[in-house]
Design an enzyme around this catalytic site. Structure first.
Site, PDB file in Angstrom:
ATOM      1  N   TYR A 281       0.810  -1.209   0.000  1.00  0.00           N
ATOM      2  CA  TYR A 281       0.000   0.000   0.000  1.00  0.00           C
ATOM      3  C   TYR A 281       0.849   1.267   0.000  1.00  0.00           C
ATOM      4  CZ  TYR A 281      -4.421  -2.291  -0.094  1.00  0.00           C
ATOM      5  OH  TYR A 281      -5.498  -3.023  -0.531  1.00  0.00           O
ATOM      6  N   HIS A 434      -5.165  -2.323   7.035  1.00  0.00           N
ATOM      7  CA  HIS A 434      -4.588  -3.400   6.229  1.00  0.00           C
ATOM      8  C   HIS A 434      -3.600  -4.252   7.023  1.00  0.00           C
ATOM      9  CE1 HIS A 434      -6.501  -2.383   2.494  1.00  0.00           C
ATOM     10  NE2 HIS A 434      -6.180  -1.121   2.644  1.00  0.00           N
TER      11      HIS A 434
END
Length: 755
Positions: A281, A434
């Protein structure tokens, strides 16, 4: 709705400088130059690029490839369909393709002076301006913040980030009347929708919000709308949102009230440039971070954005490269699709911008050289020019510790490297929505290939057949759970009971990171909160000893608790099992290893009981042999397991594992060696050095203060590794007696011959 526009409309070029928004502070404006382009391209930069065309091969190659791609799309006509699909579906992918092509068409218009690109951009934007006011929120209801063009505001923000650049490139070419239509019917409502109408998306600290903030900020810079720019930089003020509002990703509104672009720089990035969500990410967020930084540097240099937080954005690019294996693939920390690498379009942009604005580091040129393309702006030309001048130097990835947390005090990631081996040890914070529940987990690589893996995420990104390309339920039921990782599981429960709110309160603590001796590199960390009343201390050493051909990894996990527990310790090896030295029985029919917390997804394929000696597992992967040698006690269980139970849609890979289990133990000590040795060639059909070189692994001493592990090799070499469990000071002198022999050393650990 499909709009195909084939007629060429007559356009009148408008070169007059547009007036700025009345809220814009006069002293921040620069009216000495043409106002557009001013984001990723500048008027001076365009002139410089034009003067160098034909002289910089990599830029010329990138330009020709982009031209061919855009020309092919122009030939197909304009398609702006009514949105209906998830990611991977036609309407989703068409709108995604549109914004990518719009951005490229914009730079082609500026560099090549060919009006067909401006006409294409104008006509497509006009089509969107006609469509957008008619759109309700997207019909797919899965997202916590539904978009209009896409199923989530995140993708709508992607669209605006790229499309803003196209609009900037044709701004002066458009008439004022055309600009008014685009801004009043499309861009301003679009910016308001993803921000004011979706504060739960916009006012967060998360990669989603970064895209939203940058989308609003980019269009604000094009339109000289200072109020929009302030919204992008600092978020929406006076919004009444529950600080603990949870979205479908498990993320939260920032509890301290700091939001906007600057907050997304302050919070997720550590001083080392590590992004707390993990490299997958971080890669995704690098595009908006750096493209907006480039635009701010060009338009508002007084903000000194590249110097912000001790130049954290520039640091982050090199950090991200260091978080990749020998092939450039990012380590799958937290949610991560394997195979994502620094060859992605986001990293091409990031490397070029970091090089151009970050002091022209020649090591970055070597990465750009591997990427074999550059972005079509001032930064890409800088890279192409200096590559032509042979200024590139190899990017040397060495062992490194990357701290986590805004102040660098929330654990981190330790990477040990000694060719051809790489070890990635995670002792970081939760990693926002996440993050995985995998404190003190690790993965291991050789020559860029996973040997002991981190599973990554359970998602097939942009593949419609698999849940519309979105996260699968198995990401929660399997991939995030502790048992899916190479770390200790207590009583078949995940760390922090798999609860995001609890996990976000804590982080592991780094104990030591010592790479002073390349042949004896040690990283160690502690975790005190994953299970109440239990402390875990893991020490991993990458050792290159003269008696062995390759470096090996020594792994020591010390668990202490206030009550008896069951401890499971998995090894997710990749490859074909060759041999074990323990007997095991295979069940007549496969059944799950457990009922919840990821165990329901593990088949039990075999079970053995330790006789008290070392237990070994030998496997073959990519023509290389590996052996795990582990200390086991009488009665310890050894489970051969495989991922894939309770998975009727075949969403999970069928990967193997060995799980060590200690029952009814208050304290536990897991000691192992992972060793690469030997080769097999299917051509010669020869297996060379197929068996382990380790004769015996033994714990000679263990108490709360010290742990001593003896290693005997088959050629009769004997070494002793001792770690101080409570004192990590480099100057501290130690002395202990083991089996009547005295051992002395200075520092937290020693590796020496057995006396």
């Amino acid at each position: 709705m499909k709009i195909i526009l084939n007629s060429i409309l007559t356009a009148t070029c408008c070169f007059l400088l547009t007036s700025c928004n009345t809220s814009q502070a006069p002293e921040t404006l620069n009216t000495s130059e043409p106002s557009h382009p001013k984001l990723i391209l500048t008027a001076n930069g365009v002139n410089s690029i034009k003067s160098q065309l034909g002289k910089t091969p990599l830029f010329d190659k990138s330009l020709e490839e982009t031209k061919a791609e855009v020309d092919a799309e122009i030939a197909l006509g304009i398609d702006v369909p009514v949105p209906k699909d998830f990611s991977g579906g036609y309407t989703h992918e068409r709108h995604k393709k549109n914004f990518l092509i719009l951005q490229k068409a914009g730079v082609l218009f500026q560099i090549l002076d060919d009006e067909k690109y401006a006409i294409y951009i104008r006509d497509m934007l006009m089509a969107y301006a006609k469509l957008y006011p008619t759109l309700p929120v997207h019909p797919q209801t899965r997202s916590y913040a539904r978009g209009k063009l896409f199923w989530q505001c995140l993708n709508d923000s992607n669209w605006l980030v790229y499309t803003s650049q196209a609009y900037d490139c044709i701004y002066n070419w458009l008439s004022k009347e055309e600009r008014d239509v685009l801004e009043n019917d499309l861009f301003k409502p679009f910016a308001d929708f993803i921000s004011i109408e979706n504060p739960q998306f916009f006012n967060r600290v998360h990669n989603h919000s970064t895209w939203g903030n940058v989308a609003v900020g980019m269009i604000a810079l094009v339109m000289d709308d200072d109020s929009l720019l302030q919204r992008a930089l600092y978020g929406i003020k006076n919004v009444n949102l529950d600080a603990n509002m949870k979205d479908n990703d498990g993320g939260f509104i920032n509890k301290d009230g700091k939001v906007g672009f600057f907050a997304n720089l302050d919070e997720p990035f550590s001083p080392d440039g590590y992004y707390t969500e993990g490299p997958y990410y971080q890669r995704y967020a690098m595009y908006p971070f750096l493209i907006f930084a480039e635009a701010l540097q060009n338009k508002k240099p007084e903000l000194k954005i590249f110097q912000y937080k001790d130049s954290v954005l520039l640091k982050s690019v090199k950090t991200l490269i260091n978080l990749s294996d020998a092939d450039g693939d990012f380590f799958p920390i937290n949610d991560a699709q394997k195979g994502m690498s620094y060859y992605s379009r986001e990293l091409v942009t990031a490397v070029d911008i970091a090089y151009h604005f970050g002091g022209n580091d020649p090591q970055l040129l070597s990465i750009a050289q591997k990427q074999d393309r550059v972005v079509l702006d001032d930064s890409g030309m800088s890279v192409a020019n200096d590559l032509q001048l042979n200024k590139a130097k190899p990017f040397v990835k060495s062992s490194i510790e990357l701290r986590d947390g805004p102040n660098g005090d929330q654990g981190g990631i330790g990477i040990l490297r000694n060719e051809p081996m790489e070890l990635v040890f995670k002792y970081a914070a939760q990693g926002l929505s996440h993050g995985h529940y995998d404190k003190l987990s690790y993965s291991m690589y050789e020559d860029g290939n996973e040997v002991l893996q981190d599973y990554g995420l359970a998602r097939f990104v942009n593949i419609e057949q698999k849940g519309g390309g979105n996260y699968l339920k198995e990401n929660t039921t399997w991939a995030k759970q502790t048992i899916a990782h190479n770390t200790v599981v207590q009583n078949e429960a995940s760390h922090f009971n798999g609860e995001y709110e609890i996990g976000s309160m804590y982080h592991s603590e780094g104990y030591l990171f010592d790479i002073g001796n390349r042949n004896l590199q040690v990283v160690s960390a502690k975790e005190k909160n994953a299970y109440p009343g239990t402390e875990m201390h893991r020490t991993m050493a990458m050792i290159k000893d003269s008696s062995l051909t390759k470096p090996f990894v020594l792994d020591i996990v010390k668990v202490t608790s206030n009550k008896p527990n069951q401890y499971d310790f998995p090894f997710y090896y990749l490859g074909q099992l060759m041999q074990t030295n323990f007997e095991y029985s295979a069940p007549k029919s496969l059944a799950p290893l457990g009922a919840a917390n990821g165990y329901q997804h593990l088949y039990s394929e075999g079970k053995g009981i330790s006789d008290g000696n070392n237990s070994t597992l030998n496997w073959l992967l990519n023509g290389k042999f590996y052996t795990l040698t582990t200390v086991t006690s009488q009665g310890d269980e050894l489970h051969l397991a495989r991922v894939g139970a309770n998975d009727p849609n075949f969403n999970l890979r069928r990967d193997p594992a060995l799980i060590l289990r200690k029952k009814n133990s208050k304290d536990a000590l897991f000691v192992s060696i992972i060793e690469s040795h030997g080769t097999y060639s299917p051509v010669s059909e020869l297996a060379i050095n197929a068996y382990s070189n380790i004769k015996k692994l033994e714990v000679l001493f263990d108490d709360s203060y010290y742990t001593a592990v003896a290693i005997w090799t088959k050629d009769e070499h004997s070494k002793l590794f001792i770690i101080s469990n409570t004192n990590n000071q480099k100057t501290q002198k130690h002395q202990i007696s083991i089996n009547g022999k005295e051992y002395q050393w200075t520092g937290p650990f020693t590796f020496q011959n057995i006396k």
